[in-house]
Enzyme design. Structure first.
Site, PDB file in Angstrom:
ATOM      1  N   ARG A   1       0.897  -1.176   0.136  1.00  0.00           N
ATOM      2  CA  ARG A   1       0.100  -0.013  -0.184  1.00  0.00           C
ATOM      3  C   ARG A   1       0.904   1.298  -0.005  1.00  0.00           C
ATOM      4  O   ARG A   1       0.291   2.264  -0.165  1.00  0.00           O
ATOM      5  CB  ARG A   1      -1.005   0.081   1.121  1.00  0.00           C
ATOM      6  CG  ARG A   1      -2.164  -0.876   1.366  1.00  0.00           C
ATOM      7  CD  ARG A   1      -2.629  -1.298   2.451  1.00  0.00           C
ATOM      8  NE  ARG A   1      -1.996  -1.928   3.305  1.00  0.00           N
ATOM      9  CZ  ARG A   1      -2.263  -2.347   4.692  1.00  0.00           C
ATOM     10  NH1 ARG A   1      -3.463  -1.736   5.276  1.00  0.00           N
ATOM     11  NH2 ARG A   1      -1.593  -2.908   5.887  1.00  0.00           N
TER      12      ARG A   1
HETATM   13  C1  UD1 Z   1      -1.641  -5.618  12.191  1.00  0.00           C
HETATM   14  C2  UD1 Z   1      -2.280  -6.480  13.201  1.00  0.00           C
HETATM   15  C3  UD1 Z   1      -3.564  -5.614  13.565  1.00  0.00           C
HETATM   16  C4  UD1 Z   1      -3.155  -4.473  14.316  1.00  0.00           C
HETATM   17  C5  UD1 Z   1      -1.988  -3.612  13.211  1.00  0.00           C
HETATM   18  C6  UD1 Z   1      -1.378  -2.429  13.796  1.00  0.00           C
HETATM   19  C7  UD1 Z   1      -2.221  -8.707  12.666  1.00  0.00           C
HETATM   20  C8  UD1 Z   1      -2.867 -10.014  11.977  1.00  0.00           C
HETATM   21  N1  UD1 Z   1      -2.715  -7.756  12.592  1.00  0.00           N
HETATM   22  O1  UD1 Z   1      -2.230  -5.426  11.036  1.00  0.00           O
HETATM   23  O2  UD1 Z   1      -4.386  -6.371  14.784  1.00  0.00           O
HETATM   24  O3  UD1 Z   1      -4.031  -3.528  14.603  1.00  0.00           O
HETATM   25  O4  UD1 Z   1      -0.868  -4.469  12.955  1.00  0.00           O
HETATM   26  O5  UD1 Z   1      -0.501  -2.857  14.605  1.00  0.00           O
HETATM   27  O6  UD1 Z   1      -1.061  -9.081  13.025  1.00  0.00           O
HETATM   28  N2  UD1 Z   1       4.906  -8.367   8.484  1.00  0.00           N
HETATM   29  C9  UD1 Z   1       5.803  -9.571   8.406  1.00  0.00           C
HETATM   30  N3  UD1 Z   1       5.664 -10.588   7.502  1.00  0.00           N
HETATM   31  C10 UD1 Z   1       4.315 -10.825   7.057  1.00  0.00           C
HETATM   32  C11 UD1 Z   1       3.410  -9.754   7.483  1.00  0.00           C
HETATM   33  C12 UD1 Z   1       3.703  -8.762   8.140  1.00  0.00           C
HETATM   34  O7  UD1 Z   1       7.088  -9.337   8.762  1.00  0.00           O
HETATM   35  O8  UD1 Z   1       4.188 -12.032   6.678  1.00  0.00           O
HETATM   36  C13 UD1 Z   1       5.193  -7.125   9.060  1.00  0.00           C
HETATM   37  C14 UD1 Z   1       5.240  -6.091   8.195  1.00  0.00           C
HETATM   38  O9  UD1 Z   1       6.239  -5.591   7.480  1.00  0.00           O
HETATM   39  C15 UD1 Z   1       4.702  -5.000   9.419  1.00  0.00           C
HETATM   40  C16 UD1 Z   1       4.078  -5.852  10.480  1.00  0.00           C
HETATM   41  O10 UD1 Z   1       4.222  -6.938  10.330  1.00  0.00           O
HETATM   42  O11 UD1 Z   1       5.921  -4.391   9.876  1.00  0.00           O
HETATM   43  C17 UD1 Z   1       2.583  -5.589  10.514  1.00  0.00           C
HETATM   44  O12 UD1 Z   1       2.010  -6.217   9.277  1.00  0.00           O
HETATM   45  P1  UD1 Z   1       0.951  -5.263   8.541  1.00  0.00           P
HETATM   46  O13 UD1 Z   1       0.590  -5.940   7.181  1.00  0.00           O
HETATM   47  O14 UD1 Z   1       1.307  -3.683   8.453  1.00  0.00           O
HETATM   48  O15 UD1 Z   1      -0.389  -5.681   9.425  1.00  0.00           O
HETATM   49  P2  UD1 Z   1      -1.691  -4.658   9.788  1.00  0.00           P
HETATM   50  O16 UD1 Z   1      -2.519  -5.052   8.584  1.00  0.00           O
HETATM   51  O17 UD1 Z   1      -1.312  -3.180   9.907  1.00  0.00           O
HETATM   52 CA    CA Z   2       0.590  -2.136   9.922  1.00  0.00          CA
END
Ligand code: UD1
Ligand code: CA
Length: 251
Positions: free
Chosen positions: A19
């Protein structure tokens, strides 16, 4: 085998950040003229968390290279495919096998995380020794965030992701900002039970609290986060807002 009785951190930093519409991996997008992940690692350091395990994936080499000069006790683990936040922490399982102290899990896209909040969580955790302590806060417009579900007595029940939430649950304004403090064996146990049976077919870290509760373990959620910590970066508008907020706070 090193003696790992101090708290350590796992930092989620493997996502592409689709995004953001940028070629950079999200955690390297700059705020206040520095890649955002530095602020997360600074906050951990300032809260006394030396051992930092960074989960890298998308453009892993670029992230490692950026952090190479930081020194300190940094380790990297690789998440080749980004199958969700729970899957990301699973990649740290073997690194955590030697971890006797608790494990903090934080997101690399939240540079406004405050050392004072982390210290409050560590202090509370030391007193009540739960399987998991979550830091939360109430947010006026919680759109898109995981919601904290409680029973009529206010006891924590679980986190429901916005996309999976009912109309009723979407009215909840207490949110998850991905600030977790786990008793490490309980973290490892709950990670082994995750499934991807949800709207996004991802392994959600947000299921760990519910899984721990279901196995009879104690999970607490306390609203210790400050209002600035309700900001995280998922798109260019949020990047701009966080940048402005941080500058006005004197970062
Ligand atoms: C996540 C939380 C949500 C919370 C929000 C804000 C989950 C399922 N949801 O959603 O409850 O309100 O953060 O804190 O956890 N990442 C990885 N590997 C992956 C996926 C993500 O390393 O496979 C990392 C991303 O780079 C990022 C972080 O995890 O730094 C959060 O991922 P993101 O996709 O932004 O989660 P949200 O949809 O924001
Ligand atoms: Ca996030």
């Amino acid at each position: 085998m090193p003696n790992r009785t101090e708290p350590c951190a796992v930092v989620l930093a493997a996502g592409k950040g689709t995004r953001m519409k940028s070629d950079l991996p999200k955690v390297l997008c700059p705020v206040v003229d520095r890649p955002m992940i530095h602020f997360v690692l600074d906050a951990l350091e300032n809260a006394g968390i030396r051992r930092q395990i960074i989960v890298v994936g998308y453009e892993a080499d670029a992230v490692k290279q950026e952090l190479a000069s930081r020194g300190g006790d940094i380790e990297f683990v690789l998440q080749e495919e980004q199958l969700g936040t729970g899957h990301a922490v699973q990649m740290a399982q073997s690194a955590l096998a030697s971890q006797l102290g608790p494990t903090i899990v934080v997101a690399g896209d939240s540079p406004l995380i405050q050392p004072t909040s982390l210290k409050k969580l560590l202090d509370h955790f030391a007193k009540t020794k739960p399987a998991l302590l979550l830091g939360t806060l109430k947010k006026e417009n919680p759109e898109g965030l995981g919601r904290i579900v409680r029973d009529s007595n206010g006891s924590f029940l679980g986190i429901v992701e916005h996309k999976d939430a009912t109309e009723e649950q979407r009215k909840i304004c207490e949110v998850n900002m991905s600030t977790y403090l786990f008793n490490t064996p309980d973290l490892l146990d709950s990670l082994s039970k995750l499934s991807n049976d949800n709207t996004q077919s991802e392994y959600y870290l947000t299921d760990c609290p519910r899984l721990l509760r279901e196995s009879g373990r104690d999970v607490e959620a306390i609203a210790v986060l400050q209002s600035c910590e309700s900001l995280s970066i998922n798109n260019p508008a949020e990047l701009e807002l966080v940048d402005q907020t941080m500058r006005s706070m004197g970062y």
